[in-house]
Motif scaffolding. Structure first.
Motif, mmCIF file in Angstrom:
data_model
loop_
_atom_site.group_PDB
_atom_site.id
_atom_site.type_symbol
_atom_site.label_atom_id
_atom_site.label_comp_id
_atom_site.label_asym_id
_atom_site.label_seq_id
_atom_site.Cartn_x
_atom_site.Cartn_y
_atom_site.Cartn_z
ATOM 1 N N THR A 64 0.812 -1.219 0.000
ATOM 2 C CA THR A 64 0.000 0.000 0.000
ATOM 3 C C THR A 64 0.847 1.271 0.000
ATOM 4 O O THR A 64 0.346 2.335 -0.329
ATOM 5 C CB THR A 64 -0.953 0.020 1.207
ATOM 6 O OG1 THR A 64 -0.180 -0.097 2.417
ATOM 7 C CG2 THR A 64 -1.961 -1.116 1.132
ATOM 8 N N SER A 65 2.118 1.150 0.351
ATOM 9 C CA SER A 65 2.972 2.337 0.350
ATOM 10 C C SER A 65 3.573 2.613 -1.034
ATOM 11 O O SER A 65 4.189 3.653 -1.251
ATOM 12 C CB SER A 65 4.100 2.189 1.373
ATOM 13 O OG SER A 65 4.998 1.171 0.976
ATOM 14 N N ASP A 66 3.378 1.669 -1.954
ATOM 15 C CA ASP A 66 3.911 1.814 -3.301
ATOM 16 C C ASP A 66 2.903 2.577 -4.160
ATOM 17 O O ASP A 66 1.734 2.206 -4.224
ATOM 18 C CB ASP A 66 4.185 0.438 -3.905
ATOM 19 C CG ASP A 66 5.018 0.500 -5.173
ATOM 20 O OD1 ASP A 66 5.589 1.561 -5.463
ATOM 21 O OD2 ASP A 66 5.087 -0.528 -5.864
ATOM 22 N N GLU A 67 3.364 3.623 -4.812
ATOM 23 C CA GLU A 67 2.487 4.437 -5.649
ATOM 24 C C GLU A 67 2.074 3.670 -6.901
ATOM 25 O O GLU A 67 2.892 3.049 -7.570
ATOM 26 C CB GLU A 67 3.207 5.719 -6.068
ATOM 27 C CG GLU A 67 2.373 6.636 -6.915
ATOM 28 C CD GLU A 67 3.137 7.874 -7.378
ATOM 29 O OE1 GLU A 67 2.570 8.622 -8.178
ATOM 30 O OE2 GLU A 67 4.276 8.066 -6.946
ATOM 31 N N VAL A 68 0.790 3.697 -7.212
ATOM 32 C CA VAL A 68 0.263 3.063 -8.406
ATOM 33 C C VAL A 68 -0.019 4.163 -9.430
ATOM 34 O O VAL A 68 -0.596 5.194 -9.100
ATOM 35 C CB VAL A 68 -1.032 2.281 -8.103
ATOM 36 C CG1 VAL A 68 -1.619 1.693 -9.368
ATOM 37 C CG2 VAL A 68 -0.758 1.195 -7.072
ATOM 38 N N LYS A 72 -2.097 5.423 -18.649
ATOM 39 C CA LYS A 72 -1.759 6.630 -19.414
ATOM 40 C C LYS A 72 -0.463 7.247 -18.880
ATOM 41 O O LYS A 72 0.392 7.673 -19.668
ATOM 42 C CB LYS A 72 -2.922 7.633 -19.341
ATOM 43 C CG LYS A 72 -2.714 8.854 -20.212
ATOM 44 C CD LYS A 72 -2.666 8.465 -21.682
ATOM 45 C CE LYS A 72 -2.523 9.675 -22.572
ATOM 46 N NZ LYS A 72 -2.233 9.312 -23.955
ATOM 47 N N GLU A 73 -0.324 7.301 -17.554
ATOM 48 C CA GLU A 73 0.907 7.836 -16.970
ATOM 49 C C GLU A 73 2.108 6.985 -17.378
ATOM 50 O O GLU A 73 3.182 7.515 -17.679
ATOM 51 C CB GLU A 73 0.795 7.890 -15.444
ATOM 52 C CG GLU A 73 -0.160 8.952 -14.923
ATOM 53 C CD GLU A 73 -0.390 8.829 -13.425
ATOM 54 O OE1 GLU A 73 -0.254 9.848 -12.733
ATOM 55 O OE2 GLU A 73 -0.716 7.710 -12.962
ATOM 56 N N MET A 74 1.925 5.666 -17.403
ATOM 57 C CA MET A 74 3.012 4.778 -17.815
ATOM 58 C C MET A 74 3.352 4.987 -19.286
ATOM 59 O O MET A 74 4.514 5.032 -19.671
ATOM 60 C CB MET A 74 2.641 3.316 -17.568
ATOM 61 C CG MET A 74 3.715 2.340 -18.013
ATOM 62 S SD MET A 74 5.340 2.633 -17.278
ATOM 63 C CE MET A 74 5.122 1.846 -15.704
ATOM 64 N N GLU A 75 2.334 5.142 -20.111
ATOM 65 C CA GLU A 75 2.554 5.391 -21.539
ATOM 66 C C GLU A 75 3.345 6.684 -21.727
ATOM 67 O O GLU A 75 4.296 6.726 -22.514
ATOM 68 C CB GLU A 75 1.206 5.482 -22.261
ATOM 69 C CG GLU A 75 1.335 5.720 -23.758
ATOM 70 C CD GLU A 75 -0.022 5.836 -24.445
ATOM 71 O OE1 GLU A 75 -0.019 6.167 -25.644
ATOM 72 O OE2 GLU A 75 -1.063 5.614 -23.798
ATOM 73 N N PHE A 77 5.340 8.077 -19.583
ATOM 74 C CA PHE A 77 6.688 7.838 -19.071
ATOM 75 C C PHE A 77 7.537 7.123 -20.116
ATOM 76 O O PHE A 77 8.662 7.519 -20.404
ATOM 77 C CB PHE A 77 6.623 7.021 -17.774
ATOM 78 C CG PHE A 77 7.959 6.617 -17.246
ATOM 79 C CD1 PHE A 77 8.772 7.526 -16.584
ATOM 80 C CD2 PHE A 77 8.435 5.321 -17.422
ATOM 81 C CE1 PHE A 77 10.015 7.146 -16.103
ATOM 82 C CE2 PHE A 77 9.665 4.933 -16.947
ATOM 83 C CZ PHE A 77 10.469 5.851 -16.279
ATOM 84 N N VAL A 78 6.982 6.057 -20.694
ATOM 85 C CA VAL A 78 7.714 5.274 -21.694
ATOM 86 C C VAL A 78 7.999 6.126 -22.928
ATOM 87 O O VAL A 78 9.114 6.102 -23.462
ATOM 88 C CB VAL A 78 6.937 3.995 -22.073
ATOM 89 C CG1 VAL A 78 7.555 3.306 -23.272
ATOM 90 C CG2 VAL A 78 6.873 3.046 -20.873
ATOM 91 N N ASN A 79 7.013 6.887 -23.380
ATOM 92 C CA ASN A 79 7.221 7.758 -24.546
ATOM 93 C C ASN A 79 8.281 8.806 -24.259
ATOM 94 O O ASN A 79 9.053 9.170 -25.138
ATOM 95 C CB ASN A 79 5.919 8.407 -24.976
ATOM 96 C CG ASN A 79 4.953 7.419 -25.602
ATOM 97 O OD1 ASN A 79 5.380 6.367 -26.085
ATOM 98 N ND2 ASN A 79 3.679 7.722 -25.557
ATOM 99 N N GLY A 80 8.342 9.277 -23.034
ATOM 100 C CA GLY A 80 9.364 10.244 -22.644
ATOM 101 C C GLY A 80 10.759 9.621 -22.662
ATOM 102 O O GLY A 80 11.744 10.304 -22.918
ATOM 103 N N MET A 81 10.844 8.330 -22.396
ATOM 104 C CA MET A 81 12.126 7.644 -22.446
ATOM 105 C C MET A 81 12.664 7.594 -23.868
ATOM 106 O O MET A 81 13.863 7.701 -24.093
ATOM 107 C CB MET A 81 12.005 6.225 -21.884
ATOM 108 C CG MET A 81 11.786 6.178 -20.395
ATOM 109 S SD MET A 81 11.510 4.495 -19.779
ATOM 110 C CE MET A 81 12.947 3.629 -20.326
ATOM 111 N N ASP A 82 11.756 7.419 -24.835
ATOM 112 C CA ASP A 82 12.155 7.368 -26.246
ATOM 113 C C ASP A 82 12.870 8.647 -26.665
ATOM 114 O O ASP A 82 13.842 8.607 -27.420
ATOM 115 C CB ASP A 82 10.953 7.147 -27.154
ATOM 116 C CG ASP A 82 10.434 5.713 -27.076
ATOM 117 O OD1 ASP A 82 11.176 4.825 -26.623
ATOM 118 O OD2 ASP A 82 9.275 5.494 -27.469
ATOM 119 N N SER A 83 12.402 9.773 -26.169
ATOM 120 C CA SER A 83 12.997 11.049 -26.561
ATOM 121 C C SER A 83 14.370 11.242 -25.946
ATOM 122 O O SER A 83 15.164 12.043 -26.435
ATOM 123 C CB SER A 83 12.078 12.211 -26.169
ATOM 124 O OG SER A 83 11.975 12.293 -24.759
#
Length: 85
Positions: A64-68, A72-75, A77-83
């Motif tokens: 429960t202490s781990d942020e979920v 869309k947020e993950m997408e 994040f991943v798209n930001g990694m590509d750049s």
């Protein structure tokens, strides 16, 4: 006894120490299945590591202490990694 594990068609030998009853079990099962000791041990280690990965994933999912984050947020994040590549 040597353990052979495959990683992208590469094998690495390692040495392990087992109780004698485990060696007998490995010999009996490998003979029954027509596998080498190394092949049987490699399969067993791979299976167990998959089990541990699932155990860790379940623990993290229930933490429960781990942020979920949303899909869309993950997408984003991943798209930001590509750049950054």
């Amino acid at each position: 006894m040597n353990l052979v594990s495959n990683e992208k068609n590469r094998s690495t030998k390692i040495s392990i120490t087992l109780d004698s009853y485990l060696k007998k079990e490995i010999d009996n099962i490998s003979a029954e299945l027509g596998k080498t000791r190394s092949g049987l041990i490699s399969d067993a280690v791979e299976y167990y590591l998959d089990f541990l990965d699932m155990t860790i994933a379940k623990r993290r999912l229930n933490d429960t202490s781990d942020e979920v984050i949303s899909a869309k947020e993950m997408e984003n994040f991943v798209n930001g990694m590509d750049s950054k590549l």
